[in-house]
Design a protein around this motif. Structure first.
Motif, PDB file in Angstrom:
ATOM      1  N   GLN A 153      49.071   4.944 -17.248  1.00 27.80           N
ATOM      2  CA  GLN A 153      48.771   4.130 -18.435  1.00 27.80           C
ATOM      3  C   GLN A 153      47.347   4.342 -18.891  1.00 27.80           C
ATOM      4  OE1 GLN A 153      50.995   0.682 -18.881  1.00 27.80           O
ATOM      5  NE2 GLN A 153      49.366  -0.595 -19.720  1.00 27.80           N
ATOM      6  N   TRP A 154      46.417   4.449 -17.958  1.00 29.70           N
ATOM      7  CA  TRP A 154      45.013   4.708 -18.311  1.00 29.70           C
ATOM      8  C   TRP A 154      44.866   6.027 -19.048  1.00 29.70           C
ATOM      9  CZ3 TRP A 154      41.857   7.929 -14.570  1.00 29.70           C
ATOM     10  CH2 TRP A 154      40.605   8.249 -15.135  1.00 29.70           C
ATOM     11  N   ARG A 155      45.476   7.085 -18.533  1.00 25.77           N
ATOM     12  CA  ARG A 155      45.344   8.391 -19.165  1.00 25.77           C
ATOM     13  C   ARG A 155      45.980   8.417 -20.559  1.00 25.77           C
ATOM     14  NH1 ARG A 155      46.568  12.138 -13.769  1.00 25.77           N
ATOM     15  NH2 ARG A 155      44.438  11.979 -12.907  1.00 25.77           N
ATOM     16  N   ALA A 156      47.080   7.731 -20.715  1.00 22.56           N
ATOM     17  CA  ALA A 156      47.738   7.707 -22.020  1.00 22.56           C
ATOM     18  C   ALA A 156      46.907   6.959 -23.062  1.00 22.56           C
ATOM     19  CB  ALA A 156      49.121   7.069 -21.895  1.00 22.56           C
ATOM     20  N   LEU A 157      46.187   5.926 -22.637  1.00 24.67           N
ATOM     21  CA  LEU A 157      45.492   5.047 -23.576  1.00 24.67           C
ATOM     22  C   LEU A 157      43.978   5.243 -23.591  1.00 24.67           C
ATOM     23  CD1 LEU A 157      47.483   1.754 -22.846  1.00 24.67           C
ATOM     24  CD2 LEU A 157      47.906   3.448 -24.630  1.00 24.67           C
ATOM     25  N   SER A 158      43.478   6.226 -22.879  1.00 25.77           N
ATOM     26  CA  SER A 158      42.031   6.426 -22.812  1.00 25.77           C
ATOM     27  C   SER A 158      41.447   6.981 -24.106  1.00 25.77           C
ATOM     28  CB  SER A 158      41.684   7.367 -21.650  1.00 25.77           C
ATOM     29  OG  SER A 158      42.206   8.667 -21.891  1.00 25.77           O
ATOM     30  N   GLY A 159      42.312   7.541 -24.968  1.00 26.22           N
ATOM     31  CA  GLY A 159      41.825   8.126 -26.208  1.00 26.22           C
ATOM     32  C   GLY A 159      41.354   9.557 -26.067  1.00 26.22           C
ATOM     33  N   LYS A 160      41.466  10.117 -24.878  1.00 27.35           N
ATOM     34  CA  LYS A 160      40.993  11.488 -24.653  1.00 27.35           C
ATOM     35  C   LYS A 160      42.032  12.541 -25.003  1.00 27.35           C
ATOM     36  CE  LYS A 160      37.766  10.112 -20.985  1.00 27.35           C
ATOM     37  NZ  LYS A 160      37.383  10.263 -19.560  1.00 27.35           N
ATOM     38  N   ASP A 161      43.286  12.149 -25.098  1.00 30.40           N
ATOM     39  CA  ASP A 161      44.363  13.091 -25.404  1.00 30.40           C
ATOM     40  C   ASP A 161      45.035  12.650 -26.704  1.00 30.40           C
ATOM     41  OD1 ASP A 161      46.505  14.808 -25.526  1.00 30.40           O
ATOM     42  OD2 ASP A 161      47.072  14.578 -23.411  1.00 30.40           O
ATOM     43  N   SER A 162      44.778  13.394 -27.763  1.00 31.21           N
ATOM     44  CA  SER A 162      45.314  13.020 -29.082  1.00 31.21           C
ATOM     45  C   SER A 162      46.817  13.238 -29.196  1.00 31.21           C
ATOM     46  CB  SER A 162      44.604  13.825 -30.179  1.00 31.21           C
ATOM     47  OG  SER A 162      44.805  15.219 -29.980  1.00 31.21           O
ATOM     48  N   ALA A 163      47.434  13.848 -28.189  1.00 29.85           N
ATOM     49  CA  ALA A 163      48.884  14.041 -28.222  1.00 29.85           C
ATOM     50  C   ALA A 163      49.624  12.717 -28.050  1.00 29.85           C
ATOM     51  CB  ALA A 163      49.317  15.027 -27.135  1.00 29.85           C
ATOM     52  N   TYR A 164      48.945  11.717 -27.512  1.00 32.42           N
ATOM     53  CA  TYR A 164      49.552  10.393 -27.381  1.00 32.42           C
ATOM     54  C   TYR A 164      49.353   9.635 -28.692  1.00 32.42           C
ATOM     55  CZ  TYR A 164      49.930  10.965 -22.281  1.00 32.42           C
ATOM     56  OH  TYR A 164      50.261  11.392 -21.014  1.00 32.42           O
ATOM     57  N   ALA A 167      48.225   3.179 -30.703  1.00 35.04           N
ATOM     58  CA  ALA A 167      47.700   2.306 -31.752  1.00 35.04           C
ATOM     59  C   ALA A 167      46.770   1.255 -31.189  1.00 35.04           C
ATOM     60  CB  ALA A 167      48.841   1.616 -32.494  1.00 35.04           C
ATOM     61  N   ARG A 168      46.672   1.138 -29.890  1.00 36.38           N
ATOM     62  CA  ARG A 168      45.736   0.191 -29.291  1.00 36.38           C
ATOM     63  C   ARG A 168      45.344   0.686 -27.911  1.00 36.38           C
ATOM     64  NH1 ARG A 168      48.211  -4.343 -26.276  1.00 36.38           N
ATOM     65  NH2 ARG A 168      50.441  -4.016 -26.017  1.00 36.38           N
ATOM     66  N   ASN A 169      44.072   0.775 -27.664  1.00 38.35           N
ATOM     67  CA  ASN A 169      43.618   1.318 -26.387  1.00 38.35           C
ATOM     68  C   ASN A 169      42.222   0.857 -25.971  1.00 38.35           C
ATOM     69  OD1 ASN A 169      42.162   2.705 -28.282  1.00 38.35           O
ATOM     70  ND2 ASN A 169      42.981   4.733 -27.785  1.00 38.35           N
ATOM     71  N   ALA A 170      41.616  -0.099 -26.647  1.00 40.34           N
ATOM     72  CA  ALA A 170      40.265  -0.510 -26.307  1.00 40.34           C
ATOM     73  C   ALA A 170      40.224  -1.066 -24.888  1.00 40.34           C
ATOM     74  CB  ALA A 170      39.774  -1.568 -27.288  1.00 40.34           C
ATOM     75  N   GLY A 171      39.176  -0.730 -24.179  1.00 37.42           N
ATOM     76  CA  GLY A 171      39.011  -1.128 -22.789  1.00 37.42           C
ATOM     77  C   GLY A 171      39.374  -0.002 -21.855  1.00 37.42           C
ATOM     78  N   TYR A 172      40.438   0.720 -22.154  1.00 36.90           N
ATOM     79  CA  TYR A 172      40.842   1.834 -21.302  1.00 36.90           C
ATOM     80  C   TYR A 172      39.832   2.969 -21.353  1.00 36.90           C
ATOM     81  CZ  TYR A 172      45.379  -0.491 -20.818  1.00 36.90           C
ATOM     82  OH  TYR A 172      46.371  -1.397 -20.534  1.00 36.90           O
ATOM     83  N   GLU A 173      39.138   3.109 -22.471  1.00 40.04           N
ATOM     84  CA  GLU A 173      38.147   4.186 -22.576  1.00 40.04           C
ATOM     85  C   GLU A 173      36.913   3.901 -21.721  1.00 40.04           C
ATOM     86  OE1 GLU A 173      36.260   1.257 -25.207  1.00 40.04           O
ATOM     87  OE2 GLU A 173      38.300   1.780 -24.661  1.00 40.04           O
ATOM     88  N   ARG A 174      36.777   2.682 -21.214  1.00 36.98           N
ATOM     89  CA  ARG A 174      35.637   2.339 -20.353  1.00 36.98           C
ATOM     90  C   ARG A 174      35.921   2.616 -18.880  1.00 36.98           C
ATOM     91  NH1 ARG A 174      31.941  -2.583 -22.365  1.00 36.98           N
ATOM     92  NH2 ARG A 174      32.109  -2.280 -24.618  1.00 36.98           N
ATOM     93  N   ILE A 175      37.160   2.979 -18.560  1.00 36.40           N
ATOM     94  CA  ILE A 175      37.519   3.241 -17.161  1.00 36.40           C
ATOM     95  C   ILE A 175      37.042   4.642 -16.754  1.00 36.40           C
ATOM     96  CG2 ILE A 175      39.439   3.551 -15.542  1.00 36.40           C
ATOM     97  CD1 ILE A 175      40.988   1.474 -17.159  1.00 36.40           C
ATOM     98  N   GLN A 176      36.400   4.713 -15.600  1.00 33.57           N
ATOM     99  CA  GLN A 176      35.927   6.007 -15.075  1.00 33.57           C
ATOM    100  C   GLN A 176      36.964   6.645 -14.168  1.00 33.57           C
ATOM    101  OE1 GLN A 176      31.900   6.137 -13.477  1.00 33.57           O
ATOM    102  NE2 GLN A 176      32.584   7.425 -11.797  1.00 33.57           N
ATOM    103  N   LYS A 177      37.565   5.831 -13.294  1.00 34.89           N
ATOM    104  CA  LYS A 177      38.590   6.369 -12.397  1.00 34.89           C
ATOM    105  C   LYS A 177      39.455   5.239 -11.849  1.00 34.89           C
ATOM    106  CE  LYS A 177      35.553   6.300  -8.324  1.00 34.89           C
ATOM    107  NZ  LYS A 177      34.992   7.092  -7.212  1.00 34.89           N
ATOM    108  N   ILE A 178      40.671   5.611 -11.424  1.00 33.86           N
ATOM    109  CA  ILE A 178      41.588   4.687 -10.769  1.00 33.86           C
ATOM    110  C   ILE A 178      42.070   5.364  -9.496  1.00 33.86           C
ATOM    111  CG2 ILE A 178      43.788   3.458 -10.921  1.00 33.86           C
ATOM    112  CD1 ILE A 178      43.439   3.271 -13.907  1.00 33.86           C
ATOM    113  N   GLU A 179      42.068   4.637  -8.378  1.00 33.88           N
ATOM    114  CA  GLU A 179      42.455   5.227  -7.109  1.00 33.88           C
ATOM    115  C   GLU A 179      43.172   4.204  -6.236  1.00 33.88           C
ATOM    116  OE1 GLU A 179      38.798   6.527  -5.358  1.00 33.88           O
ATOM    117  OE2 GLU A 179      37.765   4.697  -5.967  1.00 33.88           O
ATOM    118  N   ARG A 180      43.890   4.720  -5.275  1.00 31.28           N
ATOM    119  CA  ARG A 180      44.574   3.879  -4.299  1.00 31.28           C
ATOM    120  C   ARG A 180      43.540   3.190  -3.421  1.00 31.28           C
ATOM    121  NH1 ARG A 180      46.063   4.695   0.986  1.00 31.28           N
ATOM    122  NH2 ARG A 180      48.061   3.830   1.719  1.00 31.28           N
ATOM    123  N   GLY A 181      43.828   1.946  -3.043  1.00 31.45           N
ATOM    124  CA  GLY A 181      42.923   1.211  -2.178  1.00 31.45           C
ATOM    125  C   GLY A 181      43.216   1.474  -0.720  1.00 31.45           C
TER     126      GLY A 181
END
Length: 887
Positions: A153-164, A167-181
């Protein structure tokens, strides 16, 4: 970033409510102060209580099918796409994970069905949020919810890939990474910059099968979902029958849903009365005329006076027989037998008219019998209607004129006209960023000031608009009798032209007719000042088509369950009601870029089109506007100006664009009241009624208006969702303008910076203070004037439990059902939405029974007799996000 259907206005967005473009830097700001009193106390002022027919789970029958009306069959099930709508959101709420849901005060709460905990575990050097998932949470295919879904979900909504196509993605562009705990149940999210609204992310959460690739994101979730993880799952979407069927999820690990099935039926607003009368719905949002019909039907069912021809509720008769007297319903001897004065054709037409009226009355009476089986549940919708002032060009580009318009409005009277007849609190909103009862609410309207006719006139005079300013001056002058003769000659020519025009089309109001019209307006205004106009009670309260966000900015239509919908800022100057020391230098400078969301706008439809555009002068006489300021004190009132104002030979006239459809009567009624209030200070309005389909896209969004009415939904995340609505646009590298959603075209750098600071401030109290200061600046700029919180009216079968007018709270679908008569016992009648629940709960006066037919004692008793259990609430088991989920 995604482009949204406008050649010169690019947007990217984060929520159904708003589009957002967050900048990378935050500029330092001097200390500012909002002009309100202690915000923590003001935020406690409660809004109207929700009205859902509450019942404990043990008093609800197991099984059953709930038939619930929606506006449309959604074109997509992906809430992050531009064409998602309210039906998309309703389905998502029932079948997909929401990590945080809203409680009765509109505050986000951790959802224990999906989260064991969620909190900030690190602030330096980076913000880190640790999610601990419920170990029982699984997708319908048996796979556990986990980090892979968060990453997709982060990668789809980060705004870095215009192929997606997002229409709404604010906040996701502030994420640096997501990992398993530490294990599969922990998810660590690291942000590259602080984000205060982190709870807004991953709700709803889609499976990686939907978010993992552009094709599956764009097209894979338009008509089906590969996996779900809610109390219900999608069984079928039947576009032919216009129905969506949800059934119990057999893998659901939480409380077992009481209902077997939920059928969402697409029924247009103007068809709902008939559908309810036919008994094909159990629950439906309705407009005030339908609510009044239900109330009257229940009154008649209980033994009250039935609606004979011409009879009706206390507020006036409704239906096809309204106003029909016994004399008019009885055919005259001339109609029956004919006469020398009446030919056979007229007699036949009269008979056909009577037969048509008889059929309509019979149909109406049959529908009333069916409507008697419902009750009306009501509250205040989490959305407010505003007057938008287009500050891009024209007179409203001058902040003094905008402030004059705002100071001319009696917001309390406008709110009472809409809400008081419904028995709902009628306190005008004091904030653009939160509503009464929300944690972030504080009344900052003092930054603009209350209604004051004298101040409004002074502002216009200071801006150069004077009573004689509309008169054009001749280049040369003539003296003595020659000049007088020239003048008389011109006057005679003008009179001849007017007479000719009257003879051709008879469209002008003249002499006696004009006096009668003015007298009628004056009498109507006086009546309105006493108890609200008849048109207020007659007209529909729902203008949901113009709640911005339901159909996304990409579709040009205005979050809510009920349907939807650059900036060349003027200098703020020395803001009245703000200490001079608090006004930043940036607010004193014009700044900004001229531009438009779309090309100059689409002309209103031609008069001969299917949905004609009607333009009329809304300027009432000065005497007709007396009631507009009847409640003003002597110090704030002033005598009406002798005529319209003008400057440099041009009159001060504003184009007021309103929708013309059958569901927008309330907007038009409010618009007429505003026009009369403005007339009192010398501002004339030209009301233009346009087709509903064109109203938002071709007029509001494109900037083809001076004044307009539409609504914004409330939000639990104002730092993120409020910014694009009030932000100053910036030019893009390709020369276009990033417009976001500031359709008023009024904004400053200072407001932007306050929003950016609030979005990055992890201390909740400090963030609220920044937002209140931003709100004070928005009030001072006078581009958007909140008028009233919208009413929420829902027709429900009395046996329906835990569903109705939800207000701020999110529905808890597993608790919705039908009350079990065998388990029902005596119960105290539920309090009216407008009644005081605690000391000081409601500051507005209650409506009398005549003014509030929907809340009659008889109906309350009828419904309470069918209801049982206590209020289990929509947030049971949820913990306060602010108390337990944040360090």
């Amino acid at each position: 970033m995604s482009q949204v259907g406008a050649p010169r206005g690019r947007t990217c967005s984060r929520t159904i409510r708003s589009v957002a473009l967050l900048t990378s830097g935050v500029l330092a700001l001097p200390v500012l102060a909002a002009c309100s009193s202690d915000g923590d106390e003001r935020s406690k002022a409660p809004a109207a209580a929700q009205d859902v027919g509450p019942a404990a789970r043990d008093r609800i029958a197991d099984g059953g099918t709930l038939r619930w009306a929606v506006d449309t069959v959604p074109t997509t099930l992906n809430t992050f796409q531009a064409d998602a709508d309210a039906a998309t959101s309703r389905i998502a709420g029932a079948v997909l994970p929401s990590l945080f849901t809203l409680d009765k005060t509109g505050r986000p709460q951790r959802n224990p069905d999906y989260l064991e905990s969620a909190k900030i575990i690190e602030r330096e050097p980076k913000q880190v949020v640790l999610y601990k998932l419920n170990q029982q949470a699984v997708w319908s295919d048996g796979r556990e919810l986990g980090a892979a879904d968060f990453v997709a979900q982060w990668r789809a909504l980060s705004g870095k890939d215009s192929a997606y196509w997002t229409a709404r993605n604010a906040g996701y562009e502030r994420i640096q990474k997501i990992e398993r705990g530490a294990n599969d149940l922990e998810v660590r999210v690291t942000f590259n910059k602080p984000y205060a609204d982190w709870r807004a992310l991953f709700s709803p959460l889609y499976p990686k099968d939907v978010m993992g690739a552009p094709n599956s994101f764009n097209d894979g979730a338009r008509a089906k979902l590969k996996a779900t993880a809610g109390p219900f799952q999608l069984k079928e979407m039947d576009r032919a029958d216009r129905e969506i069927t949800l059934v119990r999820n057999p893998r659901w690990w939480g409380a077992r849903p009481k209902l077997d099935t939920i059928v969402l039926s697409a029924v247009p607003r103007d068809k709902r009365a008939a559908a309810l009368a036919a008994g094909t719905l159990d629950l439906a949002e309705i407009d005030s005329p339908v609510a009044e019909r239900i109330t009257q039907a229940r009154h008649n069912k209980g033994g009250g006076a039935g609606p004979q021809t011409g009879a009706g509720p206390a507020s006036g008769a409704r239906g096809p027989g309204a106003g029909t007297t016994a004399a008019s319903a009885t055919p005259s001897s001339a109609e029956e037998n004919g006469s020398d004065e009446e030919d056979e054709e007229k007699a036949e037409a009269a008979r056909e008219s009577r037969e048509k009226k008889t059929r309509a009355l019979a149909k109406y009476a049959k529908e009333q019998k069916g409507l008697g089986g419902y009750v009306v549940r009501k509250s205040l919708e989490p959305a407010f209607t505003q007057l938008a002032l287009n500050g891009e060009t024209g007179p409203l580009a001058d902040e003094r004129v905008r402030r004059a318009v705002a100071r001319a409005l009696d917001r309390k009277k406008l709110a009472e006209a809409v809400l008081k007849p419904l028995g709902l609190p009628a306190n005008p909103p004091g904030s653009h960023l939160a509503l009464a009862g929300q944690h972030a609410y504080a009344d900052s309207s003092d930054a603009l000031g209350d209604q004051n006719t004298r101040e409004a006139q002074a502002l216009l005079a200071d801006a150069g608009w004077t009573p004689g300013g509309a008169v054009k001056k001749d280049d040369g002058t003539k003296a003595g009798s020659e000049a007088d003769a020239e003048k008389k000659k011109k006057d005679k020519e003008k009179d001849k032209e007017k007479d000719k025009e009257k003879g051709e089309n008879g469209s002008e109001t003249s002499g006696t007719d004009k006096k009668k019209e003015d007298k009628g307006d004056k009498e109507a205004d006086v009546k309105e000042s006493e108890s609200g106009s008849a048109s207020d009670s007659d007209s529909a309260s729902d203008e949901g088509a113009y709640i911005v966000g339901d159909n996304k900015p990409g579709r040009g239509a205005p979050l809510s369950e009920t349907g939807s919908r650059v900036i060349a800022p003027a200098a703020v100057g020395q803001a009245r009601w703000l200490d001079d020391a608090d006004v930043n230098a940036q607010d004193r400078q014009p700044g900004g870029m001229a531009g438009a969301y779309a090309p100059g706008g689409t002309a209103a439809p031609a008069a001969d089109s299917a949905s004609p555009s009607t333009t009329s002068s809304a300027s009432a006489s000065a005497s007709a506007s007396t009631s507009a300021s009847a409640s003003a004190s002597p110090s704030t009132s002033a005598s009406p100006l002798p005529g319209p104002l003008g400057k440099d030979g041009k009159p001060l006239t504003l184009r007021f664009v309103l929708p013309s459809g059958p569901g927008s009567e309330q907007l038009r009624t409010v618009g007429q009241k505003i026009a009369r209030m403005l007339d009192r200070i010398g501002i004339r309005t030209e009301i233009t009624k346009v087709a509903d389909a064109d109203y938002f896209k071709d007029h509001v969004a494109s900037g083809d208006y001076d004044l307009a009415l539409y609504s914004w939904p409330a939000t639990a995340y104002p730092a993120t969702d409020g910014r694009p609505i009030y932000a100053k646009p910036v030019p893009a590298s390709d020369g276009s303008l990033l417009v976001e959603q500031n359709y008023t075209r009024v904004g400053t750098d200072h407001i932007n910076q306050l929003f950016d600071q609030a979005a990055s401030e992890l201390d909740e109290k400090a963030a609220r203070d920044l937002l209140r200061r931003a709100d004070a600046r928005i009030w001072a700029a006078a581009g958007s004037i909140p008028l009233y919180q919208r009413p929420q009216l829902v027709a429900a079968k009395p046996a329906v439990a835990n569903a109705g007018a939800f207000a701020f709270a999110a529905p808890r679908y597993e608790d919705i059902g039908f009350k079990d008569p065998a388990k029902s016992g005596p119960e105290q009648p539920q309090k009216s939405a407008g009644a005081k629940e605690t000391a000081g709960a409601t500051r507005s006066p209650e409506a009398s029974p005549k003014e509030s037919p929907e809340s009659s004692p008889k109906e309350s008793a009828d419904e309470s007799a069918d209801e049982s259990g206590n209020d289990s609430g929509n947030d049971s088991g949820n913990e306060s996000a602010g108390e337990s989920d944040e360090q």
